[in-house]
Design a protein around this motif. Sequence first.
Motif, PDB file in Angstrom:
ATOM      1  N   LYS A 164      30.285  47.788 156.886  1.00 50.35           N
ATOM      2  CA  LYS A 164      29.269  46.710 156.897  1.00 50.35           C
ATOM      3  C   LYS A 164      29.432  45.761 158.092  1.00 50.35           C
ATOM      4  CE  LYS A 164      30.867  46.010 153.019  1.00 50.35           C
ATOM      5  NZ  LYS A 164      31.528  45.817 151.781  1.00 50.35           N
TER       6      LYS A 164
ATOM      7  N   ILE B  29      41.511  36.161 151.765  1.00 51.87           N
ATOM      8  CA  ILE B  29      41.074  36.662 150.453  1.00 51.87           C
ATOM      9  C   ILE B  29      42.257  37.111 149.591  1.00 51.87           C
ATOM     10  CG2 ILE B  29      39.816  38.589 149.364  1.00 51.87           C
ATOM     11  CD1 ILE B  29      37.604  38.026 151.453  1.00 51.87           C
TER      12      ILE B  29
ATOM     13  N   MET C 213      34.145  48.721 150.032  1.00 49.20           N
ATOM     14  CA  MET C 213      35.112  48.303 151.054  1.00 49.20           C
ATOM     15  C   MET C 213      35.296  49.449 152.043  1.00 49.20           C
ATOM     16  SD  MET C 213      38.127  46.842 148.570  1.00 49.20           S
ATOM     17  CE  MET C 213      37.644  47.485 146.974  1.00 49.20           C
TER      18      MET C 213
ATOM     19  N   PHE D  99      42.882  35.764 145.761  1.00 45.69           N
ATOM     20  CA  PHE D  99      43.106  36.610 144.581  1.00 45.69           C
ATOM     21  C   PHE D  99      44.455  36.281 143.932  1.00 45.69           C
ATOM     22  CE2 PHE D  99      40.079  40.254 143.935  1.00 45.69           C
ATOM     23  CZ  PHE D  99      39.115  39.860 144.838  1.00 45.69           C
TER      24      PHE D  99
ATOM     25  N   ASP E  51      32.492  37.200 153.431  1.00 44.32           N
ATOM     26  CA  ASP E  51      33.945  37.068 153.199  1.00 44.32           C
ATOM     27  C   ASP E  51      34.581  36.038 154.136  1.00 44.32           C
ATOM     28  OD1 ASP E  51      33.994  38.833 151.107  1.00 44.32           O
ATOM     29  OD2 ASP E  51      34.794  40.514 152.265  1.00 44.32           O
TER      30      ASP E  51
ATOM     31  N   GLY F 103      30.533  41.291 150.617  1.00 47.49           N
ATOM     32  CA  GLY F 103      31.776  41.929 150.189  1.00 47.49           C
ATOM     33  C   GLY F 103      31.426  43.082 149.243  1.00 47.49           C
ATOM     34  N   GLY F 104      32.295  44.088 149.198  1.00 46.68           N
ATOM     35  CA  GLY F 104      32.001  45.286 148.427  1.00 46.68           C
ATOM     36  C   GLY F 104      31.763  45.065 146.935  1.00 46.68           C
ATOM     37  N   GLY F 105      32.304  43.954 146.406  1.00 44.84           N
ATOM     38  CA  GLY F 105      32.168  43.717 144.971  1.00 44.84           C
ATOM     39  C   GLY F 105      31.002  42.822 144.592  1.00 44.84           C
TER      40      GLY F 105
ATOM     41  N   ARG G  52      42.958  44.018 151.540  1.00 50.24           N
ATOM     42  CA  ARG G  52      42.036  44.186 150.410  1.00 50.24           C
ATOM     43  C   ARG G  52      42.840  44.218 149.115  1.00 50.24           C
ATOM     44  NH1 ARG G  52      39.378  47.490 154.537  1.00 50.24           N
ATOM     45  NH2 ARG G  52      37.303  46.648 154.850  1.00 50.24           N
ATOM     46  N   PRO G  53      42.870  43.083 148.408  1.00 49.43           N
ATOM     47  CA  PRO G  53      43.757  42.976 147.246  1.00 49.43           C
ATOM     48  C   PRO G  53      43.517  44.048 146.184  1.00 49.43           C
ATOM     49  CG  PRO G  53      42.206  41.108 147.356  1.00 49.43           C
ATOM     50  CD  PRO G  53      42.094  41.843 148.638  1.00 49.43           C
ATOM     51  N   LEU G  54      42.275  44.485 146.027  1.00 54.78           N
ATOM     52  CA  LEU G  54      41.995  45.446 144.955  1.00 54.78           C
ATOM     53  C   LEU G  54      42.539  46.842 145.265  1.00 54.78           C
ATOM     54  CD1 LEU G  54      38.379  44.340 143.974  1.00 54.78           C
ATOM     55  CD2 LEU G  54      40.509  43.861 142.774  1.00 54.78           C
TER      56      LEU G  54
ATOM     57  N   PHE H 113      37.373  33.986 142.812  1.00 51.20           N
ATOM     58  CA  PHE H 113      36.749  34.530 144.023  1.00 51.20           C
ATOM     59  C   PHE H 113      35.294  34.908 143.736  1.00 51.20           C
ATOM     60  CE2 PHE H 113      35.448  38.216 146.539  1.00 51.20           C
ATOM     61  CZ  PHE H 113      35.558  37.689 147.818  1.00 51.20           C
ATOM     62  N   ARG H 114      35.072  35.555 142.578  1.00 48.76           N
ATOM     63  CA  ARG H 114      33.700  35.986 142.244  1.00 48.76           C
ATOM     64  C   ARG H 114      32.779  34.779 142.053  1.00 48.76           C
ATOM     65  NH1 ARG H 114      33.922  40.679 144.382  1.00 48.76           N
ATOM     66  NH2 ARG H 114      35.514  42.006 143.510  1.00 48.76           N
TER      67      ARG H 114
ATOM     68  N   ARG I 289      30.456  51.158 140.551  1.00 48.94           N
ATOM     69  CA  ARG I 289      29.577  50.363 141.417  1.00 48.94           C
ATOM     70  C   ARG I 289      28.395  51.119 141.999  1.00 48.94           C
ATOM     71  NH1 ARG I 289      33.946  46.969 145.020  1.00 48.94           N
ATOM     72  NH2 ARG I 289      34.834  45.714 143.316  1.00 48.94           N
TER      73      ARG I 289
HETATM   74  C1  S3P Z   1      35.987  43.364 147.550  1.00 46.72           C
HETATM   75  C2  S3P Z   1      35.652  43.670 148.858  1.00 46.72           C
HETATM   76  C3  S3P Z   1      36.102  42.870 150.004  1.00 46.72           C
HETATM   77  C4  S3P Z   1      36.351  41.417 149.576  1.00 46.72           C
HETATM   78  C5  S3P Z   1      37.275  41.381 148.408  1.00 46.72           C
HETATM   79  C6  S3P Z   1      36.733  42.124 147.194  1.00 46.72           C
HETATM   80  C7  S3P Z   1      35.554  44.269 146.471  1.00 46.72           C
HETATM   81  O1  S3P Z   1      35.137  42.907 151.053  1.00 46.72           O
HETATM   82  O2  S3P Z   1      35.135  40.783 149.267  1.00 46.72           O
HETATM   83  O3  S3P Z   1      38.510  41.922 148.803  1.00 46.72           O
HETATM   84  O4  S3P Z   1      35.617  43.876 145.298  1.00 46.72           O
HETATM   85  O5  S3P Z   1      35.120  45.409 146.783  1.00 46.72           O
HETATM   86  P1  S3P Z   1      34.889  44.206 151.994  1.00 46.72           P
HETATM   87  O6  S3P Z   1      33.906  45.086 151.300  1.00 46.72           O
HETATM   88  O7  S3P Z   1      34.313  43.612 153.252  1.00 46.72           O
HETATM   89  O8  S3P Z   1      36.213  44.849 152.221  1.00 46.72           O
END
Ligand code: S3P
Length: 185
Positions: free
Chosen positions: A23, A53, A19, A57, A42, A89-91, A128-130, A65-66, A147
């Motif tokens: 990107k 998002i 995140m 969550f 996203d 997305g970052g995850g 960004r909820p996380l 979401f995943r 990661r």
């Molecule tokens: C996430 C990254 C977010 C988004 C969500 C979860 C993550 O995207 O998919 O909040 O788990 O790293 P960005 O990387 O665009 O912020």
Amino acid sequence: MSNQESPSHPRNIVLVGFMGSGKSTIARVLHQRLGYPVVEMDQILEKRAGKPITRIFEEDGEEAFRDMEAGLLCELDDPSASKRIISTGGGIVVRPGNREVLPRLGYVVWLKVPAKTILSRTSQTRHRPLLQTENPEAAVREMMEKREPFYEEVSNLALETTGLDSGEIASGILECARYHFAQLS
Ligand code: S3P
């Protein structure tokens, strides 16, 4: 880029990274340079869910979401769909199945950014909820540690972006991607 198409090697450029690694910004610059459409994963997921998002969550949970994210990635895994810039997305790398799909989509670039940069870029935002925790620094460091080997695993190029502006980052990606795709044709 060459016009030659190989159905098994789509000419997409796929951006992965933590995140706040840039990107979406780099996707826009690549779009300006190449004219390829941008697939913002996203944004598509928010549109499908009909909510941001953070609310996905809160109301449905991270696993839901995943699941949506993995489903969309599978839809993008179409060998005939080429010449797109895919911003993930970052995850995305957390699920092993996604890590199998990503390299099939095209040239995968990991935008590599140090934790302190991520923290300063994300500290002012709440979408960004996380990172909405008491200790975002610990959350970032813990997630990054987990990661980073996954980003490494799926990517063709790990690009350290510190000290580079978005134009320079895009130029580096394009040069390496051109070389990569030329080898395949
Ligand atoms: C996430 C990254 C977010 C988004 C969500 C979860 C993550 O995207 O998919 O909040 O788990 O790293 P960005 O990387 O665009 O912020």
